[in-house]
Design an enzyme around this catalytic site. Structure first.
Site, PDB file in Angstrom:
ATOM      1  N   CYS A 975       0.817  -1.200   0.000  1.00  0.00           N
ATOM      2  CA  CYS A 975       0.000   0.000   0.000  1.00  0.00           C
ATOM      3  C   CYS A 975       0.858   1.261   0.000  1.00  0.00           C
ATOM      4  CB  CYS A 975      -0.945   0.001   1.191  1.00  0.00           C
ATOM      5  SG  CYS A 975      -0.112  -0.162   2.775  1.00  0.00           S
ATOM      6  N   PHE A 976       2.078   1.145   0.518  1.00  0.00           N
ATOM      7  CA  PHE A 976       2.992   2.291   0.525  1.00  0.00           C
ATOM      8  C   PHE A 976       4.158   2.093  -0.448  1.00  0.00           C
ATOM      9  CE2 PHE A 976       1.113   2.586   4.830  1.00  0.00           C
ATOM     10  CZ  PHE A 976       0.596   3.873   4.741  1.00  0.00           C
TER      11      PHE A 976
END
Length: 1007
Positions: A975-976
């Site tokens: 997600c990052f």
């Protein structure tokens, strides 16, 4: 007393006035009665006289035939004079017929000149009267031709004639005799054409019922006489206006049928025949309408027609259409285009070795071009614009006139347009030779000449452009109906290098038309020209997108700078907008992606979805349970408005125990949510989507209807996919090519062919269908019907391709339709509801005009990232380091060296997917990866990780380890886009652990 006297006087005067008026009325009545009586007596007298004359005429014709042949010419003259004196066509129809018979029989008497009717022409006293009489008789005979037309039309305007051979022979002979007797004068050829030759399918019925009559027409060279009469523009217009559109087609059909029976006449009279056919079609074209209105009627050949339609011709329309087909039949095409077809395309002296065909659908462009060149080089040289032929020469004018004829037929006979195109493309060498002819035009070759014609409004320019339009329409139709084997392997009609040359010509021509402002205000013929050339160009471009035949950067316009185009777009210049609308491929792909991202950014600013110093965008918060991610996401997001879906969405995850997970969503958590949702909905196990049989690409499952509210689910999937593209989040979802075409709306194009896209669904099924196309025997022996049997969850279901299809056998005549119907059913009909729902959701986020800038493979790259090899230097340049790591750190140097030297391209793709959840890099490079690619030094396992501290950063920076991390694996937070890398002491350990981690896919963890 004075008053009484005055009253009596007034009464007396009034009474006298009334009496005077009554006397006048009475006199008027008596006069009227006398006049009426006179008229009545006159009418009765005339009627009595007419009865007596008709009785006398009837008694004259009642005599025996033997005696009638001996009657003197003077008797016939006198009785004819009496008949013509009172002639009425309704009452004296039979008497006139008997008079004509009597006159003809008088001519059969031998050695008795006094009996011959024509002998009166030698009498000094009767010469002028006889000439006047014979003119009246012939005039009435011509009027009776209209009656013959009614008889012939009623008897022949049907699939099978109801007139016997004797009746048809007699009727046609009677109609033709005055024309022959008058030495084929224009005054009689005109009514013969109008009243006889316009009878529906007359020549067809004559050829089947009484072919001897056709021999009479040929013996008198009637076709040549018809051509001579009708090639005059005024006379042709007069005939067409007398007939109107429906019967003009009947006349044209009969003339074409006669022409097919007299090829020698056509070879000698080609110019005149082409001229009269063009004039007839132009007359009909004036009344052909593009749409229905209160003033139009439907015609089975012309479409919507603004003249009255004779529906009595409907039964004979198939025969008329069959006659019209002679126009695009092989014999007439060979005659008309004899000058072009007689020329030989240059052959190479040394044939090259032909490589065996590769079974692969997509070949490397370099090898494909090399193989195609070797194959085509053995046949002929590549046709390129050379110039040198004068456009005002007789040869060029003849070819132009013929092209105008066929182009006019395409725009007039709208309902059989495809038949015309198919006929024109039947000869394999016609189109390449026509292209060779175009290449020779003008001093410098075709392109410059045709660009000059755009700015000239002369008749010569219009004819040259009509030639180009015909070439484009026919070539586009041909390439549309040919499959990949015929285009790439067999190279029917055109060699691949010629397609490259033609596409370059078309690309430049269309670009010039748009950039020079010609298209902005184009109407009528100019607009039709643009649509024709642009349609042919896009068919070639889309074919090249599916399977390359053109070299790299072939479609780009090097004289168009993207910066100039973008400046014009900012100024709302029409020509720049038209470039994006019609030929976006002339702009480099990365520039179009950049333009797409700019469009999205501008829309976000317009909708207030971007953080500014004065305002913050509205944020939508949703809570998602990890165990029910799809269900919760569907319930909470499907109700959001279009504005909210495009805005900022923050996600809070709840674990299985109902506890909120740690972490703050700054787009990273939503990215993970979006990726997880997409991964689940596109999982074939869910049965919303299926994979193709070959390369396992995704498309909607035909049996997805088993899900409750499956259409709403597809709309939700479309919104999620659109949201990913809108936010620039690349997702690894490989779609089938045919489904991407539908997402772009290509399937609505009239040039779209389902068969071309079928290999992307099922290559084996495609091979089976094309084997039917090439089957040399009788297809009926295979026992196929226009239906498709499918095993649906254990049950055999029969789908009819057309109503009643399971009872209609597949034959050699309808096998091409069967192939297209089958392909259309598999790729469209079966999944049309699911596709429509997904497209609706996708377009609620992504505007259709945005995606029209991209081809099918380019749209896949927009969704899933670039399919080029990962640029490690670009990735290194845009990497952010945390936890003490930096670009010169020993572990980081090892990492980049391992990725560059030790990992294969597939392993590098696995590494990228491990960190970002997508194996492909962003289209515009890693500078556009959001959040940016990051590497963080970690000391403990993920469940003990509390983030960076001052101590951990310092230890990482100075390579100080709390303990040896040799047993730990690298992990990631997709997600990052974050790689969590332990501070390994050896490069070999790092290589081993990293390779194991990416192969086991231990990422997808939330920090």
């Amino acid at each position: 007393m004075f008053t009484v006297s005055q009253t009596s006087r007034a009464w007396f005067i009034d009474r006298a006035r009334q009496a005077r008026e009554e006397r006048l009325v009475q006199k008027e009545r008596e006069r009227a009665a006398v006049e009426i009586q006179a008229h009545v007596r006159s009418f009765l007298c005339r009627s009595r006289l007419q009865r007596e004359i008709r009785r006398e005429i009837d008694e004259f014709f009642k005599a025996d035939d033997a005696e009638s042949s001996k009657r003197s010419a003077l008797c016939i003259f006198k009785i004819a004079r009496k008949l013509l004196f009172l002639f009425r066509i309704k009452e004296d129809n039979e008497r006139f017929e008997k008079l004509c018979r009597c006159i003809l029989s008088s001519m059969d008497a031998e050695n008795e000149p006094k009996v011959w009717y024509v002998s009166l022409a030698l009498s000094k006293d009767l010469t002028l009267l006889w000439i006047k009489q014979i003119k009246h008789i012939l005039w009435y005979c011509c009027e009776f031709l209209e009656q013959l037309k009614i008889l012939l039309t009623r008897g022949l305007a049907r699939p099978r004639p109801c007139l016997s051979k004797g009746t048809l022979t007699a009727t046609f002979s009677l109609a033709l005799r005055p024309v022959i007797a008058a030495q084929f004068s224009d005054n009689l050829i005109r009514p013969f054409l109008i009243h006889v030759m316009s009878v529906p399918a007359l020549v067809t019925h004559l050829s089947t019922v009484t072919p001897e009559r056709l021999a009479v027409l040929e013996s008198h060279d009637m076709l040549r006489k018809f051509i001579t009469f009708l090639r005059n523009e005024d006379r042709c217009r007069d005939v067409c206006e007398s007939l109107e559109g429906c019967h003009t087609l009947c006349l044209m059909g009969n003339l074409l049928h006669l022409g097919s029976l007299s090829p020698r006449v056509l070879e000698e009279e080609t110019d005149g025949f082409v001229s009269l056919l063009t004039q007839m079609l132009c007359y009909c074209q004036k009344y052909v309408s593009q749409k229905k209105s209160n003033l139009t009627h439907w015609h089975p050949v012309l479409g919507w027609f603004s003249q009255s339609v004779d529906y009595g011709l409907n039964e004979s329309m198939p025969l008329i259409t069959k006659q019209l087909q002679f126009l695009w039949g092989v014999p007439l095409i060979r005659i008309f285009f004899s000058d072009i077809l007689s020329k030989k395309l240059l052959e190479n002296q040394e044939p090259a070795h032909v490589q065996p065909a590769s079974p692969q659908n997509v070949l490397p462009v370099k090898n494909l071009l090399k193989r195609a060149f070797q194959r085509s080089a053995s046949v002929r040289n590549i046709l390129r614009p050379v110039g040198g032929k004068r456009v005002d020469s007789a040869e060029v004018q003849k070819v132009c006139n013929i092209c105008v004829l066929y182009q006019t037929s395409l725009t007039t006979l709208t309902q059989i347009r495809l038949q015309i195109l198919t006929g024109l493309t039947y000869l394999d060498d016609l189109l390449p030779k026509l292209w060779a002819f175009i290449c020779e035009l003008g001093p410098h070759g075709g392109l410059k000449l045709f660009l000059e014609c755009l700015n000239n409004d002369t008749e010569e320019s219009k004819q040259l452009l009509a030639m180009l339009m015909l070439f484009c329409d026919c070539s586009r139709h041909l390439i549309t109906i040919l499959d990949d084997i015929e285009v790439y392997e067999e190279q029917i009609s055109f060699k691949l290098e010629e397609l490259v040359t033609i596409s370059s010509f078309l690309n430049c021509f269309v670009f010039k038309m748009i950039w020079d402002g010609i298209v902005e205000n184009a109407k009528g013929e100019t607009l039709e020209l643009f649509q024709s050339v642009h349609g042919w160009l896009m068919v070639l471009y889309e074919r090249d997108c599916r399977r390359r035949f053109a070299p790299e950067d072939h479609w780009l316009r090097k004289d168009l700078k993207p910066s100039v185009l973008f400046q014009e777009l900012d100024k709302d210049r029409k020509r720049a907008q038209l470039i994006l609308q019609y030929i976006p491929h002339v702009i480099p792909h990365k520039n179009r992606v950049l333009l797409f991202r700019n469009m999205v950014t501008k829309e976000k600013e317009k909708l207030g979805l971007v953080e500014t110093s004065s305002a913050s965008p509205h944020v939508t918060h949703i809570t998602i349970r990890r165990s029910r991610m799809l269900e919760d996401g569907y319930e909470q997001l499907r109700q959001l408005s279009q504005h909210a879906m495009k805005g900022v969405i923050r996600v809070k995850f709840v674990n299985d125990l109902g506890v909120d997970e740690a972490g703050i969503d700054q787009d990273g958590v939503f990215k993970e949510f979006l990726e997880e949702i997409i991964k689940r909905v596109f999982d074939p196990a869910l049965n919303l989507f299926k994979t193709t049989s070959g390369d396992e690409r995704l498309y909607p499952s035909p049996t997805s209807y088993i899900h409750e509210n499956y259409l709403q689910l597809f709309e939700f999937v479309g919104k999620m996919l659109g949201k990913a593209v809108y936010e620039g989040i690349v997702v690894d979802v490989p779609f089938a090519s045919f489904f991407l075409s539908q997402l772009l709306g290509h399937h609505h194009s009239i040039f779209y062919s389902s068969v071309d896209e079928l290999p992307s669904l099922d290559s084996e099924f495609y091979k089976n269908l094309t084997s039917i196309k090439r089957y040399d025997g009788d297809i009926a022996d295979l026992g196929l019907t226009l239906s498709y049997d499918e095993d649906v969850m254990g049950q055999l279901v029969c789908h009819e391709l057309i109503p009643g299809g399971k009872t209609i056998p597949v034959t050699n005549e309808n096998k091409i339709s069967y192939i297209h119907l089958m392909a259309h059913f598999r790729m469209h009909t079966q999944i049309k509801n699911q596709t429509a729902a997904l497209i609706s959701g996708f377009r609620s986020i992504i505007k259709p005009e945005w995606t029209r800038m991209f081809s099918t493979p380019e749209l896949q790259r927009l969704i899933s990232g670039d399919n080029a090899e990962i640029d490690l230097e670009d990735l290194k340049k845009h990497t952010v380091y945390y936890g003490g790591f930096h670009g010169s750190h020993r572990v980081i140097i090892w990492l980049w060296d391992i990725l560059a030297s030790d990992f294969t391209p597939d392993e590098r793709a696995m590494f990228l997917k491990f960190v970002t959840s997508c194996s492909r890099p962003p289209l515009l490079g890693f500078a556009y990866l959001k959040p940016p690619f990051s590497i963080r030094c970690v000391e403990v396992s993920d469940d003990q990780d509390t983030g960076d501290t001052l101590g951990s950063v310092l230890r990482g920076f100075f390579t100080i380890r709390k303990r040896e991390p040799g047993g730990r694996l690298p992990t990631s937070s997709t997600c990052f886009n974050l790689l969590k890398l332990p501070n390994y002491s050896k490069k070999s350990v790092l290589r081993e652990k990293l390779r194991y981690a990416i192969s086991m896919n231990t990422g997808f963890e939330l920090s």
